[in-house]
Design a protein around this motif. Structure first.
Motif, PDB file in Angstrom:
ATOM      1  N   LEU A 106     -76.741 -14.845 -71.854  1.00 47.02           N
ATOM      2  CA  LEU A 106     -75.599 -14.977 -71.052  1.00 47.02           C
ATOM      3  C   LEU A 106     -76.134 -16.019 -69.949  1.00 47.02           C
ATOM      4  N   ALA A 107     -77.252 -16.132 -69.354  1.00 48.37           N
ATOM      5  CA  ALA A 107     -77.737 -16.982 -68.708  1.00 48.37           C
ATOM      6  C   ALA A 107     -77.861 -18.573 -69.437  1.00 48.37           C
ATOM      7  N   ALA A 108     -78.270 -18.365 -70.590  1.00 51.63           N
ATOM      8  CA  ALA A 108     -78.236 -19.753 -71.477  1.00 51.63           C
ATOM      9  C   ALA A 108     -76.789 -20.168 -71.508  1.00 51.63           C
ATOM     10  N   ARG A 109     -75.815 -19.239 -71.664  1.00 50.36           N
ATOM     11  CA  ARG A 109     -74.419 -19.658 -72.036  1.00 50.36           C
ATOM     12  C   ARG A 109     -74.061 -20.287 -70.658  1.00 50.36           C
ATOM     13  N   ALA A 110     -74.322 -19.770 -69.656  1.00 45.37           N
ATOM     14  CA  ALA A 110     -73.802 -20.264 -68.141  1.00 45.37           C
ATOM     15  C   ALA A 110     -74.184 -21.644 -67.862  1.00 45.37           C
ATOM     16  N   ALA A 111     -75.352 -21.838 -68.299  1.00 50.53           N
ATOM     17  CA  ALA A 111     -76.119 -23.343 -68.274  1.00 50.53           C
ATOM     18  C   ALA A 111     -75.156 -24.507 -69.208  1.00 50.53           C
ATOM     19  N   ASN A 112     -74.586 -24.287 -70.080  1.00 54.48           N
ATOM     20  CA  ASN A 112     -73.814 -24.951 -71.046  1.00 54.48           C
ATOM     21  C   ASN A 112     -72.896 -25.931 -70.297  1.00 54.48           C
ATOM     22  N   THR A 113     -73.078 -27.166 -70.697  1.00 54.08           N
ATOM     23  CA  THR A 113     -72.304 -28.303 -70.166  1.00 54.08           C
ATOM     24  C   THR A 113     -70.997 -28.729 -71.383  1.00 54.08           C
ATOM     25  N   TRP A 114     -70.184 -29.577 -70.798  1.00 50.53           N
ATOM     26  CA  TRP A 114     -69.265 -29.957 -71.679  1.00 50.53           C
ATOM     27  C   TRP A 114     -69.797 -30.655 -72.870  1.00 50.53           C
ATOM     28  N   LEU A 115     -71.119 -31.385 -72.891  1.00 49.78           N
ATOM     29  CA  LEU A 115     -71.801 -31.873 -73.982  1.00 49.78           C
ATOM     30  C   LEU A 115     -72.203 -30.847 -74.809  1.00 49.78           C
ATOM     31  N   HIS A 116     -72.905 -29.714 -74.414  1.00 49.95           N
ATOM     32  CA  HIS A 116     -73.047 -28.746 -75.212  1.00 49.95           C
ATOM     33  C   HIS A 116     -71.986 -28.005 -75.897  1.00 49.95           C
ATOM     34  N   HIS A 117     -70.913 -28.047 -75.470  1.00 48.89           N
ATOM     35  CA  HIS A 117     -69.583 -27.373 -76.114  1.00 48.89           C
ATOM     36  C   HIS A 117     -69.235 -28.370 -76.964  1.00 48.89           C
ATOM     37  N   LEU A 118     -69.497 -29.614 -76.929  1.00 55.64           N
ATOM     38  CA  LEU A 118     -69.167 -30.843 -77.763  1.00 55.64           C
ATOM     39  C   LEU A 118     -69.718 -30.668 -79.014  1.00 55.64           C
ATOM     40  N   PHE A 119     -71.163 -30.449 -78.883  1.00 55.95           N
ATOM     41  CA  PHE A 119     -72.038 -30.390 -80.024  1.00 55.95           C
ATOM     42  C   PHE A 119     -71.731 -28.970 -80.601  1.00 55.95           C
ATOM     43  N   GLY A 120     -71.263 -28.125 -79.900  1.00 57.17           N
ATOM     44  CA  GLY A 120     -70.915 -26.677 -80.362  1.00 57.17           C
ATOM     45  C   GLY A 120     -69.873 -26.960 -81.510  1.00 57.17           C
ATOM     46  N   VAL A 121     -68.826 -27.945 -81.132  1.00 58.42           N
ATOM     47  CA  VAL A 121     -67.662 -28.001 -82.034  1.00 58.42           C
ATOM     48  C   VAL A 121     -68.197 -28.594 -83.571  1.00 58.42           C
ATOM     49  N   LEU A 122     -69.293 -29.726 -83.156  1.00 61.40           N
ATOM     50  CA  LEU A 122     -69.739 -30.270 -84.217  1.00 61.40           C
ATOM     51  C   LEU A 122     -70.543 -29.685 -85.077  1.00 61.40           C
ATOM     52  N   LEU A 123     -71.336 -28.807 -84.517  1.00 61.52           N
ATOM     53  CA  LEU A 123     -72.069 -27.737 -85.588  1.00 61.52           C
ATOM     54  C   LEU A 123     -71.188 -26.650 -86.095  1.00 61.52           C
ATOM     55  N   THR A 124     -70.101 -26.305 -85.349  1.00 62.34           N
ATOM     56  CA  THR A 124     -69.333 -25.192 -86.055  1.00 62.34           C
ATOM     57  C   THR A 124     -68.596 -25.909 -87.168  1.00 62.34           C
ATOM     58  N   GLY A 125     -68.170 -26.929 -86.658  1.00 61.27           N
ATOM     59  CA  GLY A 125     -67.145 -27.801 -87.874  1.00 61.27           C
ATOM     60  C   GLY A 125     -68.026 -27.856 -89.133  1.00 61.27           C
ATOM     61  N   LEU A 126     -69.066 -28.325 -88.832  1.00 58.93           N
ATOM     62  CA  LEU A 126     -69.858 -28.518 -90.169  1.00 58.93           C
ATOM     63  C   LEU A 126     -70.381 -27.355 -90.845  1.00 58.93           C
ATOM     64  N   MET A 127     -70.515 -26.352 -90.116  1.00 59.44           N
ATOM     65  CA  MET A 127     -70.603 -25.071 -90.946  1.00 59.44           C
ATOM     66  C   MET A 127     -69.441 -24.500 -91.706  1.00 59.44           C
ATOM     67  N   ILE A 128     -68.188 -24.783 -91.003  1.00 63.30           N
ATOM     68  CA  ILE A 128     -67.112 -24.375 -91.605  1.00 63.30           C
ATOM     69  C   ILE A 128     -66.938 -25.292 -92.927  1.00 63.30           C
ATOM     70  N   GLY A 129     -67.331 -26.623 -92.887  1.00 62.96           N
ATOM     71  CA  GLY A 129     -67.140 -27.359 -93.903  1.00 62.96           C
ATOM     72  C   GLY A 129     -68.266 -27.102 -95.080  1.00 62.96           C
ATOM     73  N   ILE A 130     -69.409 -26.467 -94.522  1.00 60.96           N
ATOM     74  CA  ILE A 130     -70.453 -26.009 -95.522  1.00 60.96           C
ATOM     75  C   ILE A 130     -70.287 -24.458 -95.993  1.00 60.96           C
ATOM     76  N   ILE A 131     -70.346 -23.758 -95.072  1.00 58.52           N
ATOM     77  CA  ILE A 131     -70.269 -22.212 -95.490  1.00 58.52           C
ATOM     78  C   ILE A 131     -68.863 -21.907 -95.747  1.00 58.52           C
ATOM     79  N   GLY A 132     -67.742 -22.520 -95.307  1.00 59.86           N
ATOM     80  CA  GLY A 132     -66.484 -22.107 -95.445  1.00 59.86           C
ATOM     81  C   GLY A 132     -65.785 -22.802 -96.751  1.00 59.86           C
ATOM     82  N   THR A 133     -65.812 -24.407 -96.666  1.00 63.73           N
ATOM     83  CA  THR A 133     -65.062 -24.933 -97.738  1.00 63.73           C
ATOM     84  C   THR A 133     -65.814 -24.975 -99.038  1.00 63.73           C
ATOM     85  N   VAL A 134     -67.129 -25.452 -99.112  1.00 63.58           N
ATOM     86  CA  VAL A 134     -67.947 -25.263-100.088  1.00 63.58           C
ATOM     87  C   VAL A 134     -67.991 -24.203-100.951  1.00 63.58           C
ATOM     88  N   THR A 135     -67.892 -22.719-100.423  1.00 66.60           N
ATOM     89  CA  THR A 135     -68.036 -21.741-101.049  1.00 66.60           C
ATOM     90  C   THR A 135     -66.463 -21.637-101.654  1.00 66.60           C
TER      91      THR A 135
END
Length: 392
Positions: A106-135
Motif C-alpha cells: 500500500l505504501a509502495a502504491r501510494a508512491a506511484n507517479t504518472w510515469l509508473h502508471h504509464l509503464f503499468g499500462v505498457l506492462l499490462t497491455g503486453l501481458m494481455i497480448g502474450i497471456i491473453g491473445t496468444v493463448t
C-alpha cells in the motif's frame, strides 16, 4: 528430458507472475519489470538460437490445462494492475498481501507517479497480448471444444477482440495473403495505419461472417445467438468491473491497457504476413507466412512462432507444429520483430529485401505477377524497381 518439454511451456506463466510481482512492488519496479521482460525476449531469442525439435507428448491434456490456466492468470494481472492505480483497497487485497509478504504494497502504491502508471499500462497491455491473445489464438482454433472456446473468448475480451474468434478462424485463414484479408498488410504499408485499418476491416468481416452463420442456422441477427454482439458485451463487462473497482479513472486505465493489447495483436498480424501474396485459387502453404523458430518466443508463446505450419494446417495443436526451417523467416523473435515494426524506416530497410527475396525464391509464377502488381502499388522505389525485374 520429456518432463522438460512440458515444463518449458510454464515459462509463459512465470512471465505473467513476474508482471504481477512488478505491479505489486510498485514504483520503479514496474518500469524494471517491463524492461526486464522485453529484454528477456529480445536477448533470449538472440542468444539462445532456434528450437527446431518436435517432441511427442503422451499427456496432451496437461498441455491443454496449461492453456486454460491463462484465464485466471490474466484476471489476476488485470486486477493487480487496476488496483495499482487506485486510492482505495478493494477486498482488503493490499492489506492482505502486506500481511502475508511483509512488504508494504500500500505504501509502495501510494508512491506511484504518472510515469509508473504509464509503464503499468505498457506492462499490462503486453501481458494481455502474450497471456491473453496468444493463448486465445490457440484455444479458439479448437472449435470442437466448448470449454476451450469459452476460455479463449474470455481471454480475447481483455483486448476488446472477441471477434478474433470469428474473423481469424473463418476469415483470415481462408483469405490470408490475398487482398481480401484485413490482417495481411500489403507491401509499403505503415504499421500504425495497419493497426487501425485491420481493426476496422476485421470487425466488418467478422460481422458479415457471423451474419451469414445466423442465416444458415435460422437465428435472429439481433439476438443472444449473435457471437459478435455477445463478445463485445463480454468486454463491456470487464470495463464495468474496472469501473466498479475505481470509477471512471479505473475504467479508462483498463481501456488503455486493452487497446494496447489489441494493438499488439495487429502489429503481430502485420509482421506475420507483411508483403506476401497468394493466388486465391491455390491452397495456403507454409511459404505464405513469415516464420521464426527462436527458442524463447517459441517456448513462451505456445509455438505461435511456427506460423508457417499453423497456416498450412490450422487445426494442428501447438505442440505438434513443425518448425519448417526452410520457410520464409522473420527478422528475429516476436518481441524483437515487434520493436522493429514500430520503427517504420528500420522495418522497411530490413523487410523490403526480404519481401523481394520472397518473390524470387518462394512465389509461384502466378504469384510473381501478383507480387509485381503489389510492388507497383506500394509506391516504394525499391519495390517498383524489383517489380520491373520480376516481370522480365
Amino acid at each position: 528430458m520429456k518432463l522438460l518439454h512440458y515444463l518449458k511451456y510454464f515459462l509463459f506463466h512465470g512471465i505473467g507472475l513476474a508482471s504481477v510481482l512488478a505491479l505489486l512492488a510498485g514504483g520503479n519496479w514496474i518500469i524494471a519489470g517491463f524492461v526486464a521482460i522485453v529484454l528477456f525476449y529480445v536477448l533470449g531469442d538472440a542468444l539462445l538460437g532456434d528450437d527446431t525439435t518436435t517432441p511427442e507428448f503422451n499427456l496432451p491434456g496437461v498441455l491443454t490445462v496449461q492453456l486454460w490456466l491463462a484465464l485466471p492468470l490474466m484476471a489476476l494481472i488485470t486486477f493487480v494492475s487496476v488496483w495499482s492505480m487506485l486510492g482505495t483497497d478493494p477486498f482488503g487485497f493490499g492489506a492482505w498481501i502486506g500481511a502475508v509478504s511483509g512488504y508494504d504494497v500500500l505504501a509502495a502504491r501510494a508512491a506511484n507517479t504518472w510515469l509508473h502508471h504509464l509503464f503499468g499500462v505498457l506492462l499490462t497491455g503486453l501481458m494481455i497480448g502474450i497471456i491473453g491473445t496468444v493463448t486465445a489464438h490457440e484455444l479458439t482454433h479448437r472449435t470442437w471444444d466448448k470449454v476451450s472456446m469459452l476460455i479463449g473468448r474470455w481471454l480475447l475480451a481483455f483486448s476488446f477482440d472477441t471477434i478474433f474468434s470469428i474473423e481469424h478462424v473463418y476469415g483470415h485463414h481462408r483469405y490470408v495473403a490475398t487482398i481480401d484479408d484485413p490482417a495481411t498488410a500489403p507491401r509499403g504499408r505503415n504499421v500504425y495505419y495497419h493497426v487501425l485499418a485491420s481493426t476496422w476491416k476485421g470487425n466488418v468481416s467478422a460481422w458479415r461472417i457471423e451474419k451469414a452463420r445466423l442465416v444458415r442456422v435460422n437465428k435472429g441477427l439481433w439476438s443472444v445467438s449473435n457471437a459478435f454482439l455477445r463478445g463485445h458485451f463480454m468486454s463491456l463487462l470487464l470495463v464495468a468491473a474496472a469501473w466498479a473497482l475505481g470509477g471512471w479513472t479505473a475504467a479508462l486505465y483498463f481501456t488503455a491497457c486493452a487497446l494496447w493489447g489489441k494493438s499488439l495483436l495487429e502489429i503481430v498480424n502485420y509482421m506475420e504476413h507483411y508483403g506476401i501474396v497468394r493466388d486465391p485459387s491455390t491452397p495456403v502453404q507454409p511459404r505464405h507466412s513469415w516464420n521464426t523458430n527462436r527458442r524463447v518466443s517459441s517456448w513462451t508463446m505456445f509455438n505461435l512462432t511456427r506460423h508457417s505450419h499453423h497456416h498450412a494446417q490450422g487445426e494442428v495443436p501447438y505442440q505438434d507444429l513443425r518448425p519448417f526451417p526452410d520457410a520464409p523467416m522473420m527478422i528475429g523473435g516476436y518481441l524483437t520483430t515487434i520493436i522493429v515494426a514500430l520503427l517504420p524506416p528500420l522495418w522497411h530497410r530490413l523487410m523490403t529485401p526480404k519481401v523481394i527475396a520472397w518473390d524470387r525464391d518462394y512465389a509461384s509464377p502466378g504469384e510473381r505477377k501478383l507480387a509485381a502488381a503489389a510492388s507497383q502499388r506500394s509506391g516504394m522505389p525499391a519495390f517498383i524497381e524489383a517489380a520491373g525485374t520480376l516481370s522480365q
